[in-house]
Structure formats: structure tokens, C-alpha cells
Design an enzyme around this catalytic site. Structure first.
Site, PDB file in Angstrom:
ATOM      1  N   SER A 251      15.847  28.269  21.624  1.00 18.55           N
ATOM      2  CA  SER A 251      15.612  29.442  20.790  1.00 18.55           C
ATOM      3  C   SER A 251      14.236  29.372  20.129  1.00 18.55           C
ATOM      4  O   SER A 251      13.230  29.229  20.820  1.00 18.55           O
ATOM      5  CB  SER A 251      16.741  29.563  19.757  1.00 18.55           C
ATOM      6  OG  SER A 251      16.687  30.808  19.107  1.00 18.55           O
ATOM      7  N   ASP A 400      20.876  32.497  24.493  1.00 17.08           N
ATOM      8  CA  ASP A 400      20.393  31.427  23.615  1.00 17.08           C
ATOM      9  C   ASP A 400      21.060  30.091  23.947  1.00 17.08           C
ATOM     10  O   ASP A 400      22.283  29.971  23.962  1.00 17.08           O
ATOM     11  CB  ASP A 400      20.705  31.831  22.170  1.00 17.08           C
ATOM     12  CG  ASP A 400      20.126  30.894  21.131  1.00 17.08           C
ATOM     13  OD1 ASP A 400      19.830  29.735  21.462  1.00 17.08           O
ATOM     14  OD2 ASP A 400      19.978  31.323  19.976  1.00 17.08           O
TER      15      ASP A 400
END
Length: 612
Positions: A251, A400
Site C-alpha cells: 500500500s 491492497d
């Protein structure tokens, strides 16, 4: 399943907009309703078993080696003749629950150690004379690491076989091993960095956390500032070619890792630090994404996210340069495929992630896709539908990496890092929260705790894997008669002066000092966001008022740990030492003075952009 989601969404909307005719029993009935997703035969297929064996083989064999070309040949030879591994796996399955020591070594000389460690196998030579710690044999050092990793294949394959409904045939296992060994060989040969007995292999691993990544960015900004001053200058003032060999992130950690990679591209050092500060102290939401402005019930129909990261694509297009693919730093971005549940660590230097003959422009587009895939959170943003691969494109539903790998330390361990700095945007434990007042508060708190737990699990798993790998290497070394000092990597020939003796590990969870045999082969240091009263960001909220104090806190934390971190990475010289000696207040004030004015960050920018 779609009916259930739609019903839940309608219930939620009515709850928040006054539909009093719906009661909680309707919600309970919706949750209890059987799944109507269709025939189970229509479910997506599992990853083919041969491909799973190949992936397992690759993960076991890839590591850091001194001579990657030579070891790549050994890997290919193992793939062509895997009998010793296959028979070890069969033995372990047959003797499950019994003493399995005979699978490794026995009087009949049929164990793996008898067939591959003590005698020549796969063109790996055995030592013919005593080994010196002053001038260690690079061939023997590589041999011990390779054979130890090969030995780990047996129990891994046995465990996989036990989990399958129908065990794989010997031919399927052999095919998977050959594919995985070839992939590992291609990776270690293509990677620009190598194991160096004169210096440790250094890595940084960065967690996710959205705008809270400002803390990690501040810490990295300070570390790179010290490197900028001392790199390229000779001793005793400078730190020579001190560098970070691997940067892995999930991320927001993937975005910061990209700038670590840019810093190690000649001529881009100052720009990388400027971007670190600018992106993490002067960015607002409209810089990064647009909003899918539509009816809420479309989230249960054909809208897969609230936002699109068009601004991030633009920023990455400006940041990623061809030189990054050929410098001495490897970049790894981590995401999760929601169709298979698999974790993908896409590397800018791995042939498995890019087709042969790929241009720098195509590689740039592929890495951009992989980095964006790492940051799109489920529901909040639309997924990325493909990642780059050797075939050109790997289709899937990528989100993610924090869903399964919030702190991707396993990436650094599997790829062979010896010294790792891990930076987390969260504390050692989840931050405390007020007593939830309603079901929605409970749901959001549950998500926070879910996200925190994978970090704990992975760091423990990675630490254990690192120690297990190096203990296996130590044991192989002893079995080959190399001697205690050689096997513990003691002596001036293994590492630079000052890092000869085993040193205490800095890991929070275990620490290599508990395993003195490998304490000089593996160390990690951990930096958590301090438990202070600083405000933190939530979701996709990016506000300079929150990010700037977090950035400075990261600078302060790095300065407090400066001597430890530089010692971990073997960064030497009087220039670096002088920077560590500075007062934390002075360094923090210097960072504050460099911060852009908050008003400037919002000037002429909309509060929110629509994707329409």
C-alpha cells in the site's frame, strides 16, 4: 450472494435514511439466507497443482547468492534430476507421525544428506580441503545455502501432498519442481544485486496505512538524507557504496519504496527526497483520486469502489524512470488476488514478472499497475484487473496487499536480505478505541483489528523463516566438515571489520541472538509509530495538518535510532557518525522548516473531484 449483498445494502441505507418499516429481524434473515451464487461447479478453479509446486519450489530456492550464474546452473540441474527431493518427500509422508530422521540420513545412505549434502550432486562440489575464515570459499558458501534450501523442499512438498484430496503423481511433482527451479534460476541471475561477503545485504520493509505513511516517509527521508551526504565518498569520511539493496512495501509502503528505488538511481537522490516530503506532507485527496459519484445501491450491482486512483497513476508516471529497472536496488510491490487469495510480490527485476524482451516503457506500465494494485482497498476503491507476468499479463482481481501481507517481511527473507529495517505506521499493539456505541462502530473497529493481526502473524512467520533458513545452512555447513568458525561466519573474510562476531538481533518477536549459530547472518530492526497523542488519518483521508506532524515524528524516530540503524546496515564514516550525533530537536526543526505551507498545499485545488 448478490441478492444478499443488495439486501444488506438496502437495510443499511434505510437504517440511515429513516425506512422504519425494516427491522433488525430482516437483517438477521438476510444474513442467515443460503448462498444463491449458483452451482458450486461454476466456482473459479483452484491454481493448478503443478503451478503450486512450482511456486513452492521457487520460494524455497530463491535467496541471495555470491555467484548467481553458478547457482542458477545448480538450480536447473536440480530441476532436471529431482529424485533426491522427491524420495525425501515420499519418505516424510510415509513416516508421518514416526521418526523421520531416516529421511535425512540413514545407514543405507538413502537419505537426502547422504545423497546430496555429503557427496557431489547437481554439480555442487564438496570441500576438498580445510576452509579459511580469512579467505572463505565463495563456492562453498553458496553450496551450503543452496543445499539447505533444496533440503527444505522435501518437507514442504510432503505438507502440500497431505493437503490435497488426490496426491500428485511423481511426474506432476517433477514437472513443478523443474518449472520452479528454472524460475528461481532466472530470478537470481537477472537481479542486479548479489550477496557480498564484505558487506551485508540490506533491505527496508514498509507497512501500509494510507496517509499515516507520512511517519514512514519521514523516517526514510532522514535515512536517505544521511546516505546522500556520505555515499560515493571514500573512508574514513564517507560510506563508500553503502546502499539499500531491496525495498518492499504494501500500500502506502509500496509508494515510499518506489522513492527509495528512485534515490538509488544516479542523479535522482535529491529529487527522491523532495518527492518524499512533498507527497507525504502536502497532498490532498483531489491530488490522488476521483470519486465514483453514483447511487449507493450501485455498490451492490456494478460499482466496485468508491474512488479511482487516477492521480496516483499520474504521480507514478512522473516518478518511475528506466534507470530504476537497472540500478542496484530491487523494488517489490505486494498485492492480493481476491480470486485465488494468493499474495503477489511483483519485482522490477524479476523475469517471472515481465515477458522476455520487454521495453522499459512496458516495464514502467507494469510496475505502475502493480503499485496501484497494492494500494486499492476493498470497497473503497476499484481493483486492478491484471498484473505483469512473463506471459505478458496475469488476469485477476488485485487489491491492497495489507489484506494478507500488511508488513511484507517475508518478501525480504525469501529474497535473501541479511539486514532488514522494518517500519510500521502502527504501534506495537492496535491503538485503543472508545467503547463502540453501535453496530457500525463495532464493524469499523473489527476491520481495524483484522488489519492489525496479519502484520503480527507475518512478522513472526518471517522471523522464524529467516532463522530456520540460516540454521539449516549452518547445519549443512557442519555436515560438510567446514568447521565451527566457518559455519558461524566468523572471521574477517565474511564481513567488514566490526561485524565479525555474532551480534544480538534487534527483532521484536524473537531475535537472532537466541540462535548464536546464525546471529551474524540475520538481523532486523523495528520502528513503530510512537504511541503519542498525534492525530492519525483514516481511510483515504489525506490532510497536511495530520500528515506533517507524522512526517516530523518519523524524522525524530529515525534520529533517535540513528546509530542502531546505521550499524545494522554497516553504514560507516565520520560524515554519517556526525549526522547521528546531532540533537533530535535540531533535526526535527530542520524538517519543519522545510515543510511547505499548508495553504499552499490546497491552493486552487477542489476539495473533491468526481470521476464523471
Amino acid at each position: 450472494m448478490r441478492r444478499r449483498v443488495r439486501s444488506l445494502l438496502v437495510v443499511f441505507l434505510c437504517t440511515t435514511s429513516g425506512c422504519s418499516f425494516l427491522r433488525t429481524d430482516v437483517l438477521l434473515d438476510t444474513l442467515n439466507a443460503p448462498d444463491d451464487s449458483g452451482n458450486p461447479k461454476d466456482a473459479p478453479p483452484r491454481v493448478p497443482a503443478v503451478e503450486r509446486v512450482a511456486g513452492l519450489t521457487r520460494a524455497q530456492l530463491m535467496d541471495a547468492y555470491v555467484d548467481s550464474e553458478r547457482v542458477g546452473g545448480w538450480m536447473e540441474a536440480l530441476g532436471a534430476a529431482p529424485d533426491a527431493v522427491l524420495e525425501m518427500a515420499t519418505c516424510l509422508r510415509q513416516r508421518a507421525g514416526v521418526d523421520t530422521a531416516a529421511c535425512y540420513e540413514n545407514d543405507a545412505r538413502t537419505g537426502f544428506i547422504d545423497r546430496a549434502v555429503k557427496v557431489p550432486a547437481w554439480s555442487v562440489p564438496v570441500p576438498t580441503q580445510s576452509l579459511s575464515v580469512a579467505t572463505p570459499s565463495e563456492v562453498e558458501v553458496d553450496a551450503e545455502r543452496f543445499l539447505s534450501n533444496a533440503m527444505s523442499l522435501g518437507p514442504s512438498l510432503a505438507a502440500l501432498q497431505q493437503s490435497l484430496e488426490v496426491p500428485l503423481t511423481r511426474e506432476q511433482l517433477a514437472q513443478g519442481i523443474q518449472q520452479g527451479a528454472a524460475s528461481a534460476a532466472g530470478y537470481v541471475r537477472a537481479r542486479t544485486w548479489r550477496r557480498d561477503l564484505r558487506r551485508p545485504t540490506n533491505a527496508v520493509v514498509l507497512s501500509g496505512g494510507g496517509a499515516n505513511g507520512a511517519f514512514s516517509a519521514g523516517a526514510i527521508w532522514r535515512l536517505l538524507g544521511i546516505l546522500e551526504q556520505c555515499r560515493g565518498k571514500p573512508a574514513p569520511e564517507g560510506c563508500g557504496d553503502a546502499r539499500i539493496d531491496l525495498a518492499a512495501g504494501t500500500s502506502t509502503g509500496a509508494l515510499i519504496s518506489t522513492l527509495v528505488d528512485l534515490f538509488h538511481t544516479p542523479g535522482q537522490e535529491a529529487r527522491a527526497r523532495q518527492l518524499l516530503m512533498g507527497n507525504y506532507t502536502c497532498t490532498v485527496e483531489s491530488d490522488l483520486y476521483c470519486v465514483n459519484s453514483t447511487w449507493l445501491w450501485n455498490l451492490a450491482d456494478d460499482t466496485r469502489g468508491l474512488v479511482q486512483f487516477d492521480g496516483v497513476y499520474t504521480k507514478l508516471d512522473q516518478v518511475i524512470q528506466p534507470g530504476m529497472f537497472h540500478n542496484g536496488t530491487e523494488l517489490v510491490s505486494v498485492s492480493v488476488d481476491f480470486q485465488t487469495g494468493d499474495v503477489f510480490g511483483v519485482s522490477d527485476q524479476d523475469p517471472a514478472d515481465f515477458k522476455a524482451g520487454v521495453t522499459d516503457g512496458e516495464r514502467k506500465r507494469g510496475m505502475t499497475q502493480a503499485i496501484v494494485a497494492s494500494i486499492v482497498e476493498p470497497v473503497l476503491s476499484e481493483p486492478v484487473n491484471s498484473l505483469p507476468s512473463a506471459s505478458g499479463k496475469r488476469n485477476g482481481t488485485y487489491y491492497d496487499g495489507g489484506v494478507r501481507s500488511g508488513l511484507p517481511l517475508l518478501q525480504a527473507v525469501q529474497r535473501g536480505a541479511e539486514r532488514v529495517l522494518v517500519i510500521s505506521t502502527g504501534g506495537v499493539n492496535p491503538s485503543p478505541a472508545m467503547d463502540p456505541k453501535n453496530a457500525m462502530n463495532v464493524l469499523m473497529r473489527t476491520i481495524d483489528l483484522f488489519v492489525a493481526q496479519p502484520r503480527v502473524g507475518e512478522v513472526q512467520q518471517a522471523e522464524l523463516l529467516a532463522v530456520t533458513r540460516r540454521l539449516g545452512e549452518y547445519n549443512v555447513c557442519m555436515l560438510r566438515g567446514a568447521g565451527e568458525d566457518f559455519c558461524r561466519r566468523r572471521g574477517p573474510g565474511f564481513q567488514a571489520p566490526g561485524m565479525v562476531a555474532p551480534e544480538a538481533g534487534q527483532a521484536v518477536w524473537m531475535g537472532s541472538a537466541r540462535f548464536d549459530q546464525v546471529a551474524s547472518s540475520w538481523r532486523s530492526a523495528w520502528m513503530f509509530k510512537p504511541e503519542t497523542g498525534l492525530a492519525t488519518a483514516s481511510g483515504y483521508s489525506f490532510t497536511p495538518e495530520v500528515m506533517q506532524p507524522l512526517f516530523v515524528a518519523g524524522v525524530e524516530s529515525m534520529q533517535k535510532r540513528c546509530t542502531e540503524v546505521l550499524g545494522l546496515f554497516d553504514i560507516r564514516g565520520t560524515l554519517a557518525a556526525k549526522e547521528c550525533a546531532r540533537q533530535g530537536v535540531e533535526v526535527a526543526d530542520e524538517a519543519r522548516e522545510a515543510l511547505p505551507p499548508v495553504d499552499q498545499c490546497r491552493k486552487d485545488k477542489p476539495e473533491r473531484r468526481s470521476c464523471d
